[in-house]
Design an enzyme around this catalytic site. Sequence first.
Site, PDB file in Angstrom:
ATOM      1  N   ARG A   1       0.806  -1.227   0.000  1.00  0.00           N
ATOM      2  CA  ARG A   1       0.000   0.000   0.000  1.00  0.00           C
ATOM      3  C   ARG A   1       0.846   1.288   0.000  1.00  0.00           C
ATOM      4  O   ARG A   1       0.378   2.334   0.394  1.00  0.00           O
ATOM      5  CB  ARG A   1      -0.999   0.001   1.166  1.00  0.00           C
ATOM      6  CG  ARG A   1      -2.010  -1.132   1.066  1.00  0.00           C
ATOM      7  CD  ARG A   1      -3.055  -1.055   2.166  1.00  0.00           C
ATOM      8  NE  ARG A   1      -4.070  -2.081   1.973  1.00  0.00           N
ATOM      9  CZ  ARG A   1      -3.987  -3.316   2.455  1.00  0.00           C
ATOM     10  NH1 ARG A   1      -2.911  -3.684   3.156  1.00  0.00           N
ATOM     11  NH2 ARG A   1      -4.945  -4.184   2.229  1.00  0.00           N
TER      12      ARG A   1
ATOM     13  N   LYS B   1       2.939  11.041 -11.925  1.00  0.00           N
ATOM     14  CA  LYS B   1       2.047  10.186 -12.707  1.00  0.00           C
ATOM     15  C   LYS B   1       2.733   8.842 -12.928  1.00  0.00           C
ATOM     16  O   LYS B   1       3.851   8.774 -13.439  1.00  0.00           O
ATOM     17  CB  LYS B   1       1.737  10.818 -14.062  1.00  0.00           C
ATOM     18  CG  LYS B   1       0.643  11.858 -14.046  1.00  0.00           C
ATOM     19  CD  LYS B   1       0.292  12.248 -15.478  1.00  0.00           C
ATOM     20  CE  LYS B   1      -0.853  13.211 -15.540  1.00  0.00           C
ATOM     21  NZ  LYS B   1      -1.210  13.550 -16.934  1.00  0.00           N
TER      22      LYS B   1
ATOM     23  N   GLU C   1       8.563  17.077 -26.120  1.00  0.00           N
ATOM     24  CA  GLU C   1       8.026  17.485 -24.824  1.00  0.00           C
ATOM     25  C   GLU C   1       8.640  18.802 -24.358  1.00  0.00           C
ATOM     26  O   GLU C   1       7.980  19.610 -23.697  1.00  0.00           O
ATOM     27  CB  GLU C   1       8.261  16.392 -23.777  1.00  0.00           C
ATOM     28  CG  GLU C   1       7.530  15.080 -24.051  1.00  0.00           C
ATOM     29  CD  GLU C   1       6.060  15.113 -23.656  1.00  0.00           C
ATOM     30  OE1 GLU C   1       5.553  16.197 -23.280  1.00  0.00           O
ATOM     31  OE2 GLU C   1       5.414  14.055 -23.729  1.00  0.00           O
TER      32      GLU C   1
ATOM     33  N   LYS D   1       7.380  22.408 -15.201  1.00  0.00           N
ATOM     34  CA  LYS D   1       6.532  21.303 -14.742  1.00  0.00           C
ATOM     35  C   LYS D   1       6.387  21.323 -13.226  1.00  0.00           C
ATOM     36  O   LYS D   1       5.297  21.062 -12.697  1.00  0.00           O
ATOM     37  CB  LYS D   1       7.077  19.954 -15.200  1.00  0.00           C
ATOM     38  CG  LYS D   1       6.127  18.822 -14.832  1.00  0.00           C
ATOM     39  CD  LYS D   1       6.253  17.590 -15.669  1.00  0.00           C
ATOM     40  CE  LYS D   1       5.103  16.636 -15.391  1.00  0.00           C
ATOM     41  NZ  LYS D   1       5.213  15.369 -16.143  1.00  0.00           N
TER      42      LYS D   1
ATOM     43  N   GLU E   1      -4.287  17.142 -11.640  1.00  0.00           N
ATOM     44  CA  GLU E   1      -4.778  17.481 -12.981  1.00  0.00           C
ATOM     45  C   GLU E   1      -6.255  17.860 -13.003  1.00  0.00           C
ATOM     46  O   GLU E   1      -7.042  17.360 -13.812  1.00  0.00           O
ATOM     47  CB  GLU E   1      -4.512  16.324 -13.951  1.00  0.00           C
ATOM     48  CG  GLU E   1      -4.468  16.749 -15.407  1.00  0.00           C
ATOM     49  CD  GLU E   1      -3.959  15.656 -16.323  1.00  0.00           C
ATOM     50  OE1 GLU E   1      -4.742  15.207 -17.176  1.00  0.00           O
ATOM     51  OE2 GLU E   1      -2.791  15.250 -16.178  1.00  0.00           O
TER      52      GLU E   1
ATOM     53  N   ARG F   1      -2.718  21.682 -14.927  1.00  0.00           N
ATOM     54  CA  ARG F   1      -1.822  20.575 -15.258  1.00  0.00           C
ATOM     55  C   ARG F   1      -2.243  19.879 -16.548  1.00  0.00           C
ATOM     56  O   ARG F   1      -1.414  19.287 -17.234  1.00  0.00           O
ATOM     57  CB  ARG F   1      -1.757  19.558 -14.107  1.00  0.00           C
ATOM     58  CG  ARG F   1      -0.752  18.449 -14.399  1.00  0.00           C
ATOM     59  CD  ARG F   1      -0.431  17.588 -13.200  1.00  0.00           C
ATOM     60  NE  ARG F   1       0.528  16.564 -13.583  1.00  0.00           N
ATOM     61  CZ  ARG F   1       1.126  15.735 -12.739  1.00  0.00           C
ATOM     62  NH1 ARG F   1       0.868  15.801 -11.451  1.00  0.00           N
ATOM     63  NH2 ARG F   1       1.989  14.836 -13.163  1.00  0.00           N
TER      64      ARG F   1
ATOM     65  N   ASN G   1      -0.762  18.106 -21.380  1.00  0.00           N
ATOM     66  CA  ASN G   1      -1.175  17.072 -22.325  1.00  0.00           C
ATOM     67  C   ASN G   1      -1.335  17.604 -23.742  1.00  0.00           C
ATOM     68  O   ASN G   1      -1.966  16.935 -24.583  1.00  0.00           O
ATOM     69  CB  ASN G   1      -2.489  16.428 -21.865  1.00  0.00           C
ATOM     70  CG  ASN G   1      -2.309  15.615 -20.596  1.00  0.00           C
ATOM     71  OD1 ASN G   1      -1.405  14.804 -20.495  1.00  0.00           O
ATOM     72  ND2 ASN G   1      -3.163  15.862 -19.615  1.00  0.00           N
TER      73      ASN G   1
ATOM     74  N   HIS H   1      -1.231  15.218 -26.681  1.00  0.00           N
ATOM     75  CA  HIS H   1      -1.255  13.845 -26.179  1.00  0.00           C
ATOM     76  C   HIS H   1      -2.521  13.081 -26.548  1.00  0.00           C
ATOM     77  O   HIS H   1      -2.476  11.862 -26.718  1.00  0.00           O
ATOM     78  CB  HIS H   1      -1.060  13.837 -24.659  1.00  0.00           C
ATOM     79  CG  HIS H   1       0.355  14.093 -24.231  1.00  0.00           C
ATOM     80  ND1 HIS H   1       1.023  15.255 -24.566  1.00  0.00           N
ATOM     81  CD2 HIS H   1       1.236  13.343 -23.514  1.00  0.00           C
ATOM     82  CE1 HIS H   1       2.250  15.201 -24.060  1.00  0.00           C
ATOM     83  NE2 HIS H   1       2.397  14.063 -23.414  1.00  0.00           N
TER      84      HIS H   1
ATOM     85  N   HIS I   1      -1.612   9.819 -28.192  1.00  0.00           N
ATOM     86  CA  HIS I   1      -1.934   8.514 -27.618  1.00  0.00           C
ATOM     87  C   HIS I   1      -2.745   7.662 -28.592  1.00  0.00           C
ATOM     88  O   HIS I   1      -2.583   6.436 -28.647  1.00  0.00           O
ATOM     89  CB  HIS I   1      -2.702   8.691 -26.310  1.00  0.00           C
ATOM     90  CG  HIS I   1      -1.859   9.168 -25.175  1.00  0.00           C
ATOM     91  ND1 HIS I   1      -2.400   9.577 -23.972  1.00  0.00           N
ATOM     92  CD2 HIS I   1      -0.515   9.320 -25.042  1.00  0.00           C
ATOM     93  CE1 HIS I   1      -1.424   9.938 -23.151  1.00  0.00           C
ATOM     94  NE2 HIS I   1      -0.279   9.802 -23.783  1.00  0.00           N
TER      95      HIS I   1
ATOM     96  N   HIS J   1       6.809   7.508 -27.967  1.00  0.00           N
ATOM     97  CA  HIS J   1       5.848   8.441 -27.370  1.00  0.00           C
ATOM     98  C   HIS J   1       6.089   9.875 -27.857  1.00  0.00           C
ATOM     99  O   HIS J   1       5.152  10.571 -28.257  1.00  0.00           O
ATOM    100  CB  HIS J   1       5.941   8.377 -25.846  1.00  0.00           C
ATOM    101  CG  HIS J   1       5.102   9.388 -25.142  1.00  0.00           C
ATOM    102  ND1 HIS J   1       3.724   9.348 -25.128  1.00  0.00           N
ATOM    103  CD2 HIS J   1       5.452  10.502 -24.436  1.00  0.00           C
ATOM    104  CE1 HIS J   1       3.253  10.376 -24.437  1.00  0.00           C
ATOM    105  NE2 HIS J   1       4.280  11.092 -24.011  1.00  0.00           N
TER     106      HIS J   1
END
Length: 365
Positions: free
Chosen positions: A125, A147, A189, A231, A241, A245, A249, A252, A256, A269
Amino acid sequence: MNVVRRKRLDALKVELGDRSYPIFIGENILTQSNIADYISGIQVMVVSNEPIAPLHLQALIDQLVDFQVDQVLLPDGEQFKTLASVELIFDQLLEKRHNRTSTLIALGGGVVGDMTGFAAACYQRGVNFIQIPTTLLSQVDSSVGGKTGVNHPLGKNMVGAFYQPQAVVADIGFFSTLAKREVAAGISEVVKYGLIYDADFFVWLENNMQAIVNLDSQAMTYAVRRSCEIKAQVVAEDETEQGIRAWLNLGHTFGHAIETHQGYGNWLHGEAVAAGTIMALDLSCRLGWISEELLERTKAMFKVAGLPVLPPENMTEDDFIQLMSVDKKVLEGKIRLVLIKELGRAIVTDDFDHALLKQTLAIAN
């Protein structure tokens, strides 16, 4: 007795209250970063992959002589960013009897970092972890901000958690071992930060892109540092997000879709994000928000870096719509996109003319 004194490194800080952490940036700093200061307990599990381990693993292990150090090497590639690969990490943690004071160290690119962070979030956990990103893309993007996660056959990064590291060590000396294609993938990026947040940085990148491609130390250090500064500021303001934030993306949602359609790993990517960024700018231009000049300036930078500026010819409008419809930013069945209102300012919106979106989706055909 001779005492070896380490040079104290300056660090950026991601400000998240009691979960704040430093980002160390510089050339050949792995041995100066005092990684041991960020390890809890005596157990360490280093997670790397088959190409990276022979290059950098021993230099890391040499700093950890006071710890029980175990390791797991994952297969290399986006196609292996799966729950099955994360289970390999769990297997080693359990076989070596790691407890909840263990620290995981991710030594590799974004795939290794994302999976190690996810494993750390889940094991007993939650245990501590440290990011040592070895690619440009992972240094300026995935290693900062917490992330973590894995891909699913129906969508990229659809299974994961927000989970912050204890520290990030971004050593630009690693770039000397990168293929040119990997360097280019990270540049997409970097350019994103100028487009969404810092117009002056965008202009600086235009003037220094060839130096970055050539791995000039001074240019690369500034590019990484400024990207991480931006960032860190964004993450401190909006960790999970819910607002700004999401600007990170840019490109993206389109990108994606490209990665999923082409098969994970066939387009890197950063390559998919580059094409996706041009698509986002193309739509922003069609909406009248930005000039065609900004679109062409961005294309020119990507071309210098060797990045694609068009999506795959074998992707149809329907392919894009179907895959974009399972993006994490979809709300109440509506596709939301990160678009550019002006250089240095983005917007997340579902309020756009879908006829113009279709025109953008067709630019490669």
